[in-house]
Write a protein that holds these residues in place. Structure first.
Motif, short mmCIF file in Angstrom:
data_model
loop_
_atom_site.label_atom_id
_atom_site.label_comp_id
_atom_site.label_asym_id
_atom_site.label_seq_id
_atom_site.Cartn_x
_atom_site.Cartn_y
_atom_site.Cartn_z
N LEU A 77 -13.39 -0.86 -24.86
CA LEU A 77 -12.63 -0.78 -26.24
C LEU A 77 -11.09 -0.19 -26.04
CD1 LEU A 77 -14.95 0.75 -28.64
CD2 LEU A 77 -14.07 -1.51 -28.71
N LEU A 78 -10.93 0.53 -24.88
CA LEU A 78 -9.68 1.03 -24.42
C LEU A 78 -8.75 -0.03 -23.82
CD1 LEU A 78 -7.65 3.34 -24.18
CD2 LEU A 78 -8.57 3.98 -22.20
N ILE A 79 -9.46 -0.82 -23.02
CA ILE A 79 -8.87 -2.08 -22.39
C ILE A 79 -8.07 -3.09 -23.74
CG2 ILE A 79 -9.04 -4.12 -21.11
CD1 ILE A 79 -11.10 -2.65 -19.40
N VAL A 80 -9.21 -3.32 -24.48
CA VAL A 80 -8.70 -4.13 -25.59
C VAL A 80 -7.70 -3.56 -26.51
CG1 VAL A 80 -9.47 -5.09 -27.94
CG2 VAL A 80 -11.04 -4.94 -26.25
N VAL A 81 -7.49 -2.22 -26.74
CA VAL A 81 -6.61 -1.43 -27.39
C VAL A 81 -5.17 -1.58 -26.66
CG1 VAL A 81 -5.49 0.77 -28.18
CG2 VAL A 81 -7.84 0.12 -28.77
N LEU A 82 -5.50 -1.54 -25.13
CA LEU A 82 -3.98 -1.49 -24.28
C LEU A 82 -3.49 -3.09 -24.33
CD1 LEU A 82 -5.25 0.65 -21.06
CD2 LEU A 82 -3.52 1.10 -22.81
#
Length: 250
Positions: A77-82
Motif C-alpha cells: 500500500l505504501l508503494i501505491v501511495v508513493l
C-alpha cells in the motif's frame, strides 16, 4: 505612550494540494506500522512482548504469520501511495518542491538555512520550502525506493521462480539475501531519525516564525509576511500573495 512598529501582516498562501496532504498522512501511518511490524519480525520476543510461549502464540494476534502479512500489505500500500504521490508532484507544482542542485542560488540559500537552524544571526528569509527541507525530502524518497526494492526482493525469496521473483530476485543474487535484509533494516532506522528531526524542525519553525508550518499539512496553507524567496517555483504564488496583501492593506 511608546511608538510600536506594527509587524507585517501574514498572508495565507495555498501550497500543498489535497493529494499531498492525504499522501503525507498515509505515509506516516504506513511507516509506523511497517516499522513496528518489522521490529517484531526481526525479533519477536514472545516472552517479553506477548507474554506467552511461542508454542501458544498462534492463539494471539501477535503471530509471525500475522505480522508478516500486515508488513507485506502495508508495504504494498505504501508503494501505491508513493506512486500516487509522484503523480501529485507532476500535476501540482507546490507538491514537487525539490532541490535545484545545478543552481548556485540554491546552495547559497542552503548555507543560509544551516546558519538559521543553528541559531546564527542571519537576515530573515521566507521560503515555500527551505533548501535543506528540499534536500532531506529528496533523500528520504531515495530511502523509500531502497526500502521498496529490498522489501520486494525479500518477499520473492519464498518463490524465486514466480514472475515477481524473476523481476526482483536478481537483487538477492547481486547483494546476497543477508545483505538485502541488513540494508532494509538499516534504512528503516533512517526513517525514525528523519521523523525525529522533521518533527523538531517543524515545531521550531512554526513556533519561531508563526508561518503555519504544523497546520500546513492539514490546511495546505502557509503564511508569509513577504513574497517567499522561491515563489517562482510555483506559478501564481507571487500574484496570489500580492493580491491578498493589497486586500489586507485596504
Amino acid at each position: 505612550m511608546h511608538n510600536m512598529i506594527e509587524p507585517e501582516p501574514k498572508i495565507g498562501i495555498k501550497i500543498f494540494s489535497g493529494f499531498k496532504r492525504f499522501f503525507h498522512w498515509s505515509m506516516v501511518i504506513f511507516v509506523i506500522l511497517l516499522f513496528l511490524s518489522g521490529l517484531y519480525i526481526g525479533d519477536p520476543g514472545f516472552n517479553g512482548l506477548v507474554g506467552t510461549e511461542p508454542t501458544y502464540a498462534v492463539k494471539s494476534f501477535f503471530t509471525m504469520s500475522a505480522m508478516r502479512k500486515m508488513h507485506l500489505i502495508c508495504g504494498l500500500l505504501l508503494i501505491v501511495v508513493l506512486l500516487m504521490n509522484i503523480y501529485s508532484s507532476i500535476r501540482y507544482p507546490g507538491d514537487r518542491l525539490m532541490p535545484k542542485f545545478a543552481s548556485k542560488k540554491y546552495w547559497k540559500d542552503a548555507g543560509w538555512a544551516v546558519k538559521h537552524y543553528l541559531f546564527f544571526p542571519v537576515k530573515e528569509h521566507e521560503y515555500l520550502r527551505s533548501p535543506l527541507a528540499r534536500l532531506s525530502y529528496f533523500l528520504i524518497y531515495i530511502c523509500f525506493f531502497i526500502m521498496a526494492i529490498t522489501g520486494l526482493a525479500m518477499m520473492v525469496q519464498i518463490d524465486p521462480t514466480s514472475i515477481w521473483g524473476k523481476i526482483f530476485g536478481p537483487v538477492n543474487n547481486l547483494f546476497s539475501e543477508y545483505t538485502v535484509h541488513y540494508i532494509h533494516h538499516v534504512v528503516a532506522w533512517v526513517f525514525i531519525i528523519f521523523a525525529i528531526i522533521h518533527m523538531y524542525l517543524a515545531v521550531r519553525t512554526d513556533y519561531l516564525e508563526h508561518n503555519g508550518e504544523l497546520s500546513a499539512m492539514f490546511s495546505g496553507y502557509k503564511f508569509y509576511a513577504y513574497v517567499p524567496f522561491d515563489a517562482e517555483d510555483v506559478p501564481g504564488v507571487t500574484e496570489q500573495f500580492l493580491e491578498k496583501k493589497r486586500d489586507v492593506l485596504k
